[in-house]
Design an enzyme around this catalytic site. Structure first.
Site, PDB file in Angstrom:
ATOM      1  N   ASN A 191     -27.176  -5.210   6.043  1.00 50.26           N
ATOM      2  CA  ASN A 191     -26.493  -3.938   6.232  1.00 50.26           C
ATOM      3  C   ASN A 191     -27.576  -2.865   6.306  1.00 50.26           C
ATOM      4  O   ASN A 191     -28.172  -2.516   5.292  1.00 50.26           O
ATOM      5  CB  ASN A 191     -25.539  -3.692   5.053  1.00 50.26           C
ATOM      6  CG  ASN A 191     -24.818  -2.367   5.169  1.00 50.26           C
ATOM      7  OD1 ASN A 191     -24.982  -1.635   6.142  1.00 50.26           O
ATOM      8  ND2 ASN A 191     -24.014  -2.049   4.161  1.00 50.26           N
ATOM      9  N   TRP A 192     -27.805  -2.392   7.504  1.00 49.46           N
ATOM     10  CA  TRP A 192     -28.902  -1.431   7.701  1.00 49.46           C
ATOM     11  C   TRP A 192     -28.517  -0.024   7.249  1.00 49.46           C
ATOM     12  O   TRP A 192     -29.353   0.871   7.214  1.00 49.46           O
ATOM     13  CB  TRP A 192     -29.336  -1.412   9.167  1.00 49.46           C
ATOM     14  CG  TRP A 192     -29.945  -2.702   9.651  1.00 49.46           C
ATOM     15  CD1 TRP A 192     -30.067  -3.887   8.960  1.00 49.46           C
ATOM     16  CD2 TRP A 192     -30.528  -2.944  10.941  1.00 49.46           C
ATOM     17  NE1 TRP A 192     -30.682  -4.842   9.738  1.00 49.46           N
ATOM     18  CE2 TRP A 192     -30.971  -4.288  10.967  1.00 49.46           C
ATOM     19  CE3 TRP A 192     -30.710  -2.162  12.090  1.00 49.46           C
ATOM     20  CZ2 TRP A 192     -31.586  -4.869  12.083  1.00 49.46           C
ATOM     21  CZ3 TRP A 192     -31.317  -2.739  13.200  1.00 49.46           C
ATOM     22  CH2 TRP A 192     -31.765  -4.072  13.192  1.00 49.46           C
ATOM     23  N   LYS A 193     -27.236   0.184   6.959  1.00 52.26           N
ATOM     24  CA  LYS A 193     -26.738   1.502   6.539  1.00 52.26           C
ATOM     25  C   LYS A 193     -27.208   2.579   7.538  1.00 52.26           C
ATOM     26  O   LYS A 193     -27.292   2.286   8.727  1.00 52.26           O
ATOM     27  CB  LYS A 193     -27.146   1.786   5.090  1.00 52.26           C
ATOM     28  CG  LYS A 193     -26.735   0.631   4.167  1.00 52.26           C
ATOM     29  CD  LYS A 193     -26.814   0.930   2.699  1.00 52.26           C
ATOM     30  CE  LYS A 193     -26.380  -0.294   1.908  1.00 52.26           C
ATOM     31  NZ  LYS A 193     -26.392  -0.078   0.468  1.00 52.26           N
ATOM     32  N   HIS A 203     -16.778  -0.755   2.329  1.00 55.09           N
ATOM     33  CA  HIS A 203     -18.045  -0.752   1.583  1.00 55.09           C
ATOM     34  C   HIS A 203     -17.974   0.315   0.487  1.00 55.09           C
ATOM     35  O   HIS A 203     -17.330   1.355   0.666  1.00 55.09           O
ATOM     36  CB  HIS A 203     -19.212  -0.468   2.539  1.00 55.09           C
ATOM     37  CG  HIS A 203     -20.541  -0.664   1.886  1.00 55.09           C
ATOM     38  ND1 HIS A 203     -21.116   0.306   1.099  1.00 55.09           N
ATOM     39  CD2 HIS A 203     -21.375  -1.732   1.853  1.00 55.09           C
ATOM     40  CE1 HIS A 203     -22.272  -0.168   0.624  1.00 55.09           C
ATOM     41  NE2 HIS A 203     -22.446  -1.397   1.063  1.00 55.09           N
ATOM     42  N   GLU A 227     -19.912   2.520  -0.403  1.00 54.95           N
ATOM     43  CA  GLU A 227     -20.320   3.869   0.020  1.00 54.95           C
ATOM     44  C   GLU A 227     -19.190   4.555   0.788  1.00 54.95           C
ATOM     45  O   GLU A 227     -19.023   5.768   0.702  1.00 54.95           O
ATOM     46  CB  GLU A 227     -21.628   3.793   0.837  1.00 54.95           C
ATOM     47  CG  GLU A 227     -22.807   3.505  -0.095  1.00 54.95           C
ATOM     48  CD  GLU A 227     -23.894   2.623   0.479  1.00 54.95           C
ATOM     49  OE1 GLU A 227     -24.016   2.513   1.707  1.00 54.95           O
ATOM     50  OE2 GLU A 227     -24.636   2.023  -0.330  1.00 54.95           O
ATOM     51  N   GLU A 279     -19.623  -6.779  -4.231  1.00 54.49           N
ATOM     52  CA  GLU A 279     -20.789  -5.914  -4.381  1.00 54.49           C
ATOM     53  C   GLU A 279     -20.561  -4.979  -5.564  1.00 54.49           C
ATOM     54  O   GLU A 279     -19.937  -3.911  -5.398  1.00 54.49           O
ATOM     55  CB  GLU A 279     -21.007  -5.089  -3.104  1.00 54.49           C
ATOM     56  CG  GLU A 279     -21.167  -5.933  -1.860  1.00 54.49           C
ATOM     57  CD  GLU A 279     -21.958  -5.205  -0.771  1.00 54.49           C
ATOM     58  OE1 GLU A 279     -22.926  -5.787  -0.296  1.00 54.49           O
ATOM     59  OE2 GLU A 279     -21.624  -4.068  -0.438  1.00 54.49           O
ATOM     60  N   GLY A 297     -28.452  -0.695  -4.351  1.00 51.35           N
ATOM     61  CA  GLY A 297     -29.533   0.267  -4.166  1.00 51.35           C
ATOM     62  C   GLY A 297     -30.216   0.688  -5.455  1.00 51.35           C
ATOM     63  O   GLY A 297     -31.011   1.621  -5.468  1.00 51.35           O
ATOM     64  N   SER A 331     -28.776  -5.292  -4.419  1.00 55.49           N
ATOM     65  CA  SER A 331     -30.186  -5.527  -4.756  1.00 55.49           C
ATOM     66  C   SER A 331     -30.631  -6.980  -4.555  1.00 55.49           C
ATOM     67  O   SER A 331     -31.405  -7.496  -5.363  1.00 55.49           O
ATOM     68  CB  SER A 331     -30.493  -5.042  -6.176  1.00 55.49           C
ATOM     69  OG  SER A 331     -30.315  -3.637  -6.266  1.00 55.49           O
ATOM     70  N   GLY A 374     -28.881  -5.062   1.656  1.00 53.77           N
ATOM     71  CA  GLY A 374     -29.089  -3.689   2.128  1.00 53.77           C
ATOM     72  C   GLY A 374     -30.570  -3.433   2.364  1.00 53.77           C
ATOM     73  O   GLY A 374     -31.147  -3.871   3.361  1.00 53.77           O
ATOM     74  N   GLY A 375     -31.197  -2.751   1.420  1.00 50.56           N
ATOM     75  CA  GLY A 375     -32.587  -2.314   1.573  1.00 50.56           C
ATOM     76  C   GLY A 375     -33.547  -3.390   2.072  1.00 50.56           C
ATOM     77  O   GLY A 375     -34.374  -3.140   2.960  1.00 50.56           O
TER      78      GLY A 375
END
Ligand code: 13P
Length: 253
Positions: free
Chosen positions: A9-11, A97, A99, A169, A175, A215, A236-237
């Site tokens: 997930n590149w957000k 998600h 977010e 999640e 994050g 994470s 993610g990151g």
């Protein structure tokens, strides 16, 4: 035996040029992988340019979008539809998600309409659920997960477990660098499957792939995927760098 699935997930990261570079690197690094299904979810504007690269490279990496509107078209400034995602090469769409839930105020009723629309349009919804830290501390993890699942999947019929993906999640792990322990992921995902079995029957529930996200890094991926209820990882990151995403994918073998 379900095939492991690993997604990035590149957000809100990577402009078109950066996204094309990363997509090329991933195609080259992961071209031999057949032990896992792989997908990437870049920002909307990157979908079509990446789709061209995936086709040029004859890559098996699947493309996903990070969100969509449930209406097919119309006066919804700033939104995009399931058909638009499909026409850009998308196969998967991330819905609910944390977010979207916590920054943009999306609730289960709203997410439910998106899940229905994705399925109607033959996109695979990747429904995300997970509790806040306060909720976990208050012993409400299962209550929250169950109400998100029942709310977001209300009235949804699933005849084939491959038509949907679920990501657990925990919000406190996204994050933050704090990963759920493999045991915490296992315990929560076992409960997710129990609720799914109650809603759709045991054999459908057993066939649905449940991903863990929060994470995930190259050094914890193997321990997480070793848990019986963890069928995949949603990153993610660490998916923004080709080397670290490749390491995570290979750790699931
Ligand atoms: P991080 O891997 O950066 O914690 O993000 C996880 C996530 O939100 C995937 O959807």
């Amino acid at each position: 035996m379900k095939k492991v699935i690993v997604g990035g997930n590149w957000k809100m990261n990577k402009n078109v040029q950066e996204a094309q570079t990363l997509a090329r690197q991933l195609c080259d690094r992961l071209s031999d992988v057949n032990f896992a299904d792989i997908f990437i979810c870049p920002p909307f504007v990157d979908l079509y340019p990446i789709n061209i690269i995936l086709r040029e490279k004859e890559s098996k990496i699947m493309l996903g979008a990070q969100n969509m509107h449930y209406e097919p078209k119309g006066a919804f400034t700033g939104e995009i539809s399931a058909d638009m995602i499909k026409s850009a090469g998308g196969k998967i769409v991330v819905l609910g998600h944390s977010e979207r839930r916590h920054i943009f105020g999306e609730d289960d009723e709203y997410i439910n309409k998106k899940v229905a629309s994705a399925l109607k349009n033959e996109l695979i919804p990747l429904l995300c659920i997970g509790e806040l830290l306060e909720e976990r501390k208050a012993g409400k993890t299962e209550e929250v997960i169950e109400s998100q699942l029942r709310g977001s999947l209300n009235g949804i019929e699933i005849d084939d477990p491959e038509k949907i993906l679920i990501a657990y999640e925990p919000v406190w792990a996204i994050g933050t660098g704090i990963t759920a322990t493999p045991e915490q992921a296992q315990e929560a995902q076992k409960f997710v499957r129990k609720v799914l079995a109650d809603m759709f029957g045991q054999s459908i529930a057993d066939g649905i792939r449940i991903l863990y996200g929060g994470s995930v890094k190259p050094d914890n991926a193997e321990a997480l995927i070793s848990q019986p209820e963890v069928d995949g990882l949603f990153v993610g990151g660490a998916s923004l760098d080709a080397e670290s995403f490749e390491k995570i994918v290979r750790a699931t073998k």
